[in-house]
Design an enzyme around this catalytic site. Structure first.
Site, short mmCIF file in Angstrom:
data_model
loop_
_atom_site.label_atom_id
_atom_site.label_comp_id
_atom_site.label_asym_id
_atom_site.label_seq_id
_atom_site.Cartn_x
_atom_site.Cartn_y
_atom_site.Cartn_z
N CYS A 296 26.58 91.32 55.57
CA CYS A 296 26.48 91.82 56.95
C CYS A 296 25.98 93.27 56.98
O CYS A 296 26.71 94.19 57.37
CB CYS A 296 27.83 91.68 57.65
SG CYS A 296 28.28 89.97 57.93
N TYR B 269 19.64 97.47 35.96
CA TYR B 269 20.21 98.07 37.18
C TYR B 269 20.41 97.04 38.29
O TYR B 269 20.25 97.35 39.46
CB TYR B 269 19.35 99.24 37.65
CG TYR B 269 19.25 100.33 36.61
CD1 TYR B 269 20.35 101.13 36.34
CD2 TYR B 269 18.09 100.50 35.87
CE1 TYR B 269 20.27 102.10 35.35
CE2 TYR B 269 18.00 101.47 34.88
CZ TYR B 269 19.11 102.28 34.63
OH TYR B 269 19.04 103.23 33.65
#
Length: 427
Positions: free
Chosen positions: A355, A383
């Site tokens: 969200c 990463y």
């Protein structure tokens, strides 16, 4: 090399319409382990390491994998078994190195905020060197070492004020960055270090950033570091090793970083010309060893057309692949099965379920997909998993290491129970 290998990823490619990593079909892994799923190629990691080794042939060099790029135990094990050392930035990373069978004598401890507890644990483990980043850290490390009866081997990280021409969040060698000691202050810092009874000065360190795709920043930084070596040794302090850090980029989107062996031929020629060819050298590659060794598999959940944008909603999200949200980074996205016709295929933003509007994986991608199809997010070995989180109480993905035709599950998918295990209700 794989047939129809993808740009920058020779161990990832299509056989017919099916996408493979080495000799394993990615659709089979997605079916067996679910998605999101990280898949790494052992062969790709070792091929990237071999490029450094070719460049350093005949030299005294210790390659220390910068494990913040990917700290999964099985990945560390690959490099430990290949004889690499490790560049760590926390006590937790040290524990991972030891758990993976790494040699503590080949560990370099970097980072601007080492705690006394981390220093004590590292000294007790017998690590090879601390890369010290401030005068205050020198004093604290000295006090810890004296209290424990140790002498801490130290290298000072010098900030050369060189622009690496990369994203500002991953630039580390400019005056405005938090890292290292300004090169103008380096001689004074070394004199101070040499005067402290708990420290043994062993080297000098420099690291200017990450995802560097040009040779010039390395050459400029090397000149400044070698100037510093001359000045420090003129002050009577001998340096046994010179550590040039890491930061070499990979191909994410047509990037053309120099090959590791070609880059180091140039850098070694400069070192020889300056009279330092007999010194032990250290390097700390991270992304360039693992970035293009990994992919993240994800399933298309919904296709959502809109007036301004079409959205391809997938089950991977910013907690799995944080680089786009953090750095506006690019990852190529391709289907596991490319048999669908691509003529007149729609353009989508590929987004996750989190969200946040920042939860996107790729912008404006032409994809011929339907709900239930699976995609591979490429160049996801660095990463991504190491920066993954449990945002929205999402479990971290499972991980698989591929070695030829063999696939090893090296991390199980995290459950909600795993996440809540250390929590306690009150009353």
């Amino acid at each position: 090399m794989m047939p129809s290998s993808l740009p920058g990823q020779p161990h990832v490619g299509y056989r017919g319409d099916a996408l493979f990593v080495e000799d394993v079909a990615l659709a089979d892994l997605a079916a067996a382990h679910g998605t999101p799923l990280y898949v790494y190629s052992r062969g790709a990691m070792l091929a990237a390491l071999d490029a450094y080794r070719r460049g350093f042939a005949g030299r005294q060099v210790q390659i220390c994998y910068a494990m913040k790029a990917n700290s999964t135990l099985a990945v560390l094990q690959v490099f430990a078994q290949a004889g690499c050392g490790f560049d760590i930035v926390s006590g937790g990373e040290l524990q991972r190195v030891l758990a993976a069978g790494g040699d503590p004598k080949k560990v370099i401890f970097s980072g601007v905020g080492k705690t006394p507890a981390e220093m004590r644990d590292a000294l007790a483990s017998g690590i090879g060197c601390f890369n010290v980043e401030s005068d205050a850290e020198l004093d604290v490390l000295n006090a810890v070492a004296v209290a424990g009866g140790w002498r801490a081997p130290v290298s000072i990280r010098v900030n050369p004020n060189v622009d690496p021409k990369t994203h500002p969040y991953i630039s580390t060698g400019l005056k405005g960055n938090k890292f290292g000691i300004a090169h103008e202050h380096a001689v004074a810092a070394y004199r101070h270090a040499a005067s402290l009874p708990g420290l043994e000065v062993v080297g000098i360190d420099c690291h200017i950033g990450s995802q560097i795709t040009e040779e010039t920043p390395y050459l400029d930084a090397m000149d400044r570091v070698l100037d510093m070596v001359e000045a420090i040794e003129a002050a009577g302090i001998r340096l046994h090793h010179i550590d040039f850090g890491g930061g070499l980029g990979i191909d994410y989107q047509g990037d053309t970083p120099p090959a590791a062996d070609d880059l180091w031929k140039q850098l070694l020629a400069k070192i020889d010309a300056r009279g330092f060819g007999d010194r032990q050298l250290m390097v700390e590659p991270g992304r360039s060893l693992v970035g293009n060794a990994g992919v993240c598999l994800t399933e298309v959940l919904y296709l959502k057309p809109g007036e301004q944008k079409n959205f391809c909603i997938v089950d991977a999200a910013m907690n799995d692949l944080p680089r786009p949200a953090m750095y506006q980074a690019f990852h190529a996205i391709v289907p596991l099965d490319r048999s669908r016709p691509t003529d007149d295929a729609p353009i989508y933003d590929v987004v996750g379920p989190v969200c946040e509007s920042g939860d996107w994986i790729g912008r404006d991608r032409t994809l011929a997909v339907e709900a239930g199809d699976r995609l591979a997010v490429l160049s996801a070995g660095a990463y991504c998993m190491s920066m993954a989180s449990n945002y929205n109480t999402r479990g971290r993905a499972a991980e698989v290491l591929v070695d030829g035709a063999t696939a090893h599950l090296v991390r199980e998918r995290e459950t909600a129970a795993d996440q809540m295990r250390a929590e306690r209700l009150v009353g």
